[in-house]
Write a protein that holds these residues in place. Sequence first.
Motif, PDB file in Angstrom:
ATOM      1  N   GLN A  68       0.833  -1.205   0.000  1.00 34.22           N
ATOM      2  CA  GLN A  68       0.000   0.000   0.000  1.00 34.22           C
ATOM      3  C   GLN A  68       0.872   1.262   0.000  1.00 34.22           C
ATOM      4  O   GLN A  68       0.618   2.213  -0.753  1.00 34.22           O
ATOM      5  N   LYS A  69       1.900   1.267   0.851  1.00 32.33           N
ATOM      6  CA  LYS A  69       2.803   2.420   0.911  1.00 32.33           C
ATOM      7  C   LYS A  69       3.540   2.591  -0.418  1.00 32.33           C
ATOM      8  O   LYS A  69       3.728   3.717  -0.903  1.00 32.33           O
ATOM      9  N   HIS A  71       2.518   1.683  -3.357  1.00 31.85           N
ATOM     10  CA  HIS A  71       1.557   2.175  -4.347  1.00 31.85           C
ATOM     11  C   HIS A  71       1.451   3.701  -4.283  1.00 31.85           C
ATOM     12  O   HIS A  71       1.472   4.391  -5.316  1.00 31.85           O
ATOM     13  N   VAL A  72       1.338   4.238  -3.066  1.00 35.92           N
ATOM     14  CA  VAL A  72       1.237   5.694  -2.898  1.00 35.92           C
ATOM     15  C   VAL A  72       2.511   6.376  -3.375  1.00 35.92           C
ATOM     16  O   VAL A  72       2.470   7.383  -4.093  1.00 35.92           O
ATOM     17  N   ASP A  75       2.779   6.453  -7.181  1.00 42.18           N
ATOM     18  CA  ASP A  75       1.938   7.479  -7.785  1.00 42.18           C
ATOM     19  C   ASP A  75       2.543   8.865  -7.607  1.00 42.18           C
ATOM     20  O   ASP A  75       2.458   9.721  -8.497  1.00 42.18           O
ATOM     21  N   GLU A  76       3.166   9.103  -6.445  1.00 43.82           N
ATOM     22  CA  GLU A  76       3.831  10.388  -6.231  1.00 43.82           C
ATOM     23  C   GLU A  76       5.024  10.542  -7.169  1.00 43.82           C
ATOM     24  O   GLU A  76       5.301  11.632  -7.684  1.00 43.82           O
ATOM     25  N   ASN A 138      -6.726   2.621   3.639  1.00 45.02           N
ATOM     26  CA  ASN A 138      -5.889   2.841   2.451  1.00 45.02           C
ATOM     27  C   ASN A 138      -6.346   2.002   1.259  1.00 45.02           C
ATOM     28  O   ASN A 138      -5.545   1.618   0.413  1.00 45.02           O
ATOM     29  N   ASP A 141      -7.716   6.313  -2.440  1.00 42.79           N
ATOM     30  CA  ASP A 141      -6.841   7.471  -2.238  1.00 42.79           C
ATOM     31  C   ASP A 141      -7.604   8.701  -1.783  1.00 42.79           C
ATOM     32  O   ASP A 141      -7.074   9.531  -1.036  1.00 42.79           O
ATOM     33  N   TYR A 274      -9.523  13.084   2.831  1.00 38.64           N
ATOM     34  CA  TYR A 274      -8.234  12.459   2.527  1.00 38.64           C
ATOM     35  C   TYR A 274      -7.377  12.458   3.787  1.00 38.64           C
ATOM     36  O   TYR A 274      -7.640  13.204   4.746  1.00 38.64           O
ATOM     37  N   THR A 280      -1.112  15.560  -2.685  1.00 36.17           N
ATOM     38  CA  THR A 280      -0.019  15.368  -3.638  1.00 36.17           C
ATOM     39  C   THR A 280      -0.492  14.504  -4.808  1.00 36.17           C
ATOM     40  O   THR A 280      -1.563  13.904  -4.765  1.00 36.17           O
ATOM     41  N   MET A 283      -4.128  12.944  -6.715  1.00 31.14           N
ATOM     42  CA  MET A 283      -5.197  13.458  -5.857  1.00 31.14           C
ATOM     43  C   MET A 283      -5.307  14.972  -6.002  1.00 31.14           C
ATOM     44  O   MET A 283      -6.404  15.523  -6.098  1.00 31.14           O
TER      45      MET A 283
END
Length: 297
Positions: A68-69, A71-72, A75-76, A138, A141, A274, A280, A283
């Motif tokens: 999960q971390k 994935h975030v 995307d960033e 999570n 998003d 959120y 960021t 989103m």
Amino acid sequence: MDYRYQVFLAVANNLSFTKAAQELYISQPAVTRHIRELENTLGLALFNRKGNRITLTAAGEIVYRFAQKTHVLYDELQYELGTLKQTFSGSLRLGASSTISQYVIPEVIAAFHTRYPDIDVSLINGNSFEMEQKLQENRIDLAMVENYSSKTDLQYVDFSDDEIVVIAGHTCKFGRNANGTLADLQHIPLVVRERGSGTLEVIEQYLKSAGHPLDRLNVILHLGSTEAIKNFLPRFNGIGLVSVNAIHKEIQLNTLKIIPVKGLSIKRKFRFAYPKGPLTGNMKYFVDFVRNYNMTL
């Protein structure tokens, strides 16, 4: 991000190989193969398989947390690189309450896709409480909710106005008196949304503050969606309370009518929710796009 981890997240989120395959638009055998390859690479089983049911193993829980971390962060990364190249990609997992997902946001998502075609947008829906819960887990998003209350670990930003109105089937005898008041509602059969619904929470808080709590009204049924209420009322000699955004078509077709009630004005805001911290990545793109979009609500 390694595609096998994307498949793993889809299976873990749904606890179903079949649903993961549907979500990813690949076959179930392909999902099984990706999970088997990932388990072989890690040297540990990630799922307990008991008949048709699956659960995460201890190793699966750890991988899920870090995936999960990742994935975030991925995307960033896509967002930062896209800003440099003026190209935008990655994914965006949205969740929206029922009213927003059905009547408000589809048009905006279509316009967003036209502007950012390489951002992979997905949308799930449920009531506001469920969307906040999925955000905390999570699994999405960004949430779009319609309730008054707020979770202390989440941030909220308004993006549109809404009003809840009294409606009835066109042939309903109630509402013929243009001088109806809140007190009159106590004697009329009423249909409202289910517990956990943001719409119901807003209605309850408003009526309580107006001195006419919901438990004093003649509530005969709680239904699980606005569509269910709209389909129920034309065959029912009573009233319902729904978002004005949900009934544009029915008003035009003359199957439902808005009943004016003196002293009743239930206004609310649709909001983004959120995790705490700055917006960021994709989103931020989406929130900025929606807040600047000319929604004719």
